[in-house]
Design an enzyme around this catalytic site. Structure first.
Site, PDB file in Angstrom:
ATOM      1  N   LYS A  83       6.413 -11.078   0.886  1.00  0.00           N
ATOM      2  CA  LYS A  83       6.154  -9.972   2.246  1.00  0.00           C
ATOM      3  C   LYS A  83       4.580  -9.794   2.411  1.00  0.00           C
ATOM      4  O   LYS A  83       4.068 -10.898   2.256  1.00  0.00           O
ATOM      5  CB  LYS A  83       6.762  -8.637   1.777  1.00  0.00           C
ATOM      6  CG  LYS A  83       8.345  -8.827   1.434  1.00  0.00           C
ATOM      7  CD  LYS A  83       9.219  -7.536   1.355  1.00  0.00           C
ATOM      8  CE  LYS A  83      10.587  -7.814   1.218  1.00  0.00           C
ATOM      9  NZ  LYS A  83      11.408  -6.778   0.983  1.00  0.00           N
ATOM     10  N   GLU A 101      21.339 -10.224   2.527  1.00  0.00           N
ATOM     11  CA  GLU A 101      20.363  -9.156   1.870  1.00  0.00           C
ATOM     12  C   GLU A 101      20.944  -7.806   2.379  1.00  0.00           C
ATOM     13  O   GLU A 101      20.599  -7.368   3.600  1.00  0.00           O
ATOM     14  CB  GLU A 101      19.107  -9.461   2.384  1.00  0.00           C
ATOM     15  CG  GLU A 101      18.369 -10.674   1.724  1.00  0.00           C
ATOM     16  CD  GLU A 101      16.787 -10.553   1.862  1.00  0.00           C
ATOM     17  OE1 GLU A 101      16.438 -10.681   0.469  1.00  0.00           O
ATOM     18  OE2 GLU A 101      16.163 -10.059   2.649  1.00  0.00           O
ATOM     19  N   SER A 140      16.811  -6.370  -4.627  1.00  0.00           N
ATOM     20  CA  SER A 140      16.493  -5.765  -5.919  1.00  0.00           C
ATOM     21  C   SER A 140      17.000  -6.883  -7.036  1.00  0.00           C
ATOM     22  O   SER A 140      17.532  -6.360  -8.005  1.00  0.00           O
ATOM     23  CB  SER A 140      17.330  -4.225  -6.249  1.00  0.00           C
ATOM     24  OG  SER A 140      16.491  -3.496  -5.261  1.00  0.00           O
TER      25      SER A 140
HETATM   26  P1  13P Z   1      13.468  -6.583  -3.057  1.00  0.00           P
HETATM   27  O1  13P Z   1      13.840  -7.690  -4.094  1.00  0.00           O
HETATM   28  O2  13P Z   1      11.824  -5.931  -3.390  1.00  0.00           O
HETATM   29  O3  13P Z   1      14.386  -5.762  -3.169  1.00  0.00           O
HETATM   30  O4  13P Z   1      13.274  -7.332  -1.623  1.00  0.00           O
HETATM   31  C1  13P Z   1      14.213  -8.220  -1.192  1.00  0.00           C
HETATM   32  C2  13P Z   1      14.043  -9.017  -0.117  1.00  0.00           C
HETATM   33  O5  13P Z   1      14.041  -8.343   0.949  1.00  0.00           O
HETATM   34  C3  13P Z   1      13.601 -10.149   0.043  1.00  0.00           C
HETATM   35  O6  13P Z   1      13.544 -10.839   1.158  1.00  0.00           O
END
Ligand code: 13P
Length: 250
Positions: A11, A166, A212
């Site tokens: 991100k 997701e 997660s």
């Molecule tokens: P997390 O693993 O922090 O929950 O994020 C998942 C995600 O959005 C991966 O693209």
């Protein structure tokens, strides 16, 4: 046999120096075969990643791209240039981009075509909100997103790409979908590809679960028959956790 694909989605985290430090920490420790390890870094960090991946078994991903190769599109990133840089994958349709940047299914479809045209592989994200899950709409919603994203692609193109399921309620919340919940929707996605294309394409397309994912739950998720990988946010920022994730088979 589908090769498992574990992708870290950083991100909007890490600068080039922090990227370099992360890469130093994982150097020589990535699995040589049996799994694809991928990092999707911010555009400003991709140069460091592509240099590293020349000598190490790491695949590289951008977190977004535009659908035009060049032109007057201030602030956008060209898929043609990403390809020239040696980027392997581009994540598209992430729920954060859909929510905060108003990306539509149609945009995601145009991006998928542009990425494939530029000889990279899209990782197409889909997933439902908590309200949609509670209303029993998960499967139809996700199938609709997948159908819209794949519009106009050939069966060969679809067989080679990656779909990431997701659930929005599981992203960054510490609330993982149970392995059974994740399997149910990933199985439904494969069924959707089979209906839209054919069995061979459905058996070939790789489907990741994201939300997660961490070293403690990756093994159970990866044991499910329709889950071929993980798209990991938070836990991918730490080199030790990332190594534990990509070495989930050990
Ligand atoms: P997390 O693993 O922090 O929950 O994020 C998942 C995600 O959005 C991966 O693209």
């Amino acid at each position: 046999m589908r090769t498992p694909i574990i992708a870290g989605n950083w991100k909007m985290n890490k600068n080039p120096e922090q990227t370099q430090a992360f890469l130093e920490a994982i150097k020589g420790k990535l699995p040589e075969s049996g799994v694809e390890a991928v990092i999707a870094a911010p555009a400003v960090d991709l140069n460091a990643l592509t240099w590293f991946s020349k000598d190490e078994p790491l695949k590289t991903a951008a977190q977004n791209s535009y659908w035009e190769d060049e032109g007057a599109f201030t602030g956008e990133t060209s898929p043609k240039v990403l390809s020239e840089m040696g980027i392997d994958y581009v994540v598209i349709g992430h729920s954060e981009r859909r929510e905060y940047f108003h990306e539509t299914d149609e945009d995601v479809n145009k991006k998928a075509h542009a990425i494939i045209k530029n000889r990279m592989t899209p990782i197409i994200c889909c997933g439902e909100t908590l309200e949609q899950r509670e209303a029993g709409d998960t499967n139809s919603w996700v199938a609709g997103q997948v159908e819209a994203a794949l519009k106009g692609l050939t069966d060969e193109e679809v067989g080679n790409l990656v779909i990431a399921y997701e659930p929005i309620w599981a992203i960054g919340t510490g609330k993982t979908a149970s392995a059974d919940q994740a399997q149910e929707v990933c199985g439904h996605i494969r069924e959707t590809v089979k209906k839209l294309y054919n069995e061979g394409t459905a058996e070939k397309v790789r489907i990741q679960y994201g939300g997660s994912v961490k070293p403690a739950n990756v093994k159970e998720l990866m044991a499910k028959k329709d889950i071929d990988g993980g798209l990991v946010g938070g836990a991918s920022l730490d080199p030790e956790d990332f190594l534990a994730l990509v070495n989930f088979q050990n």
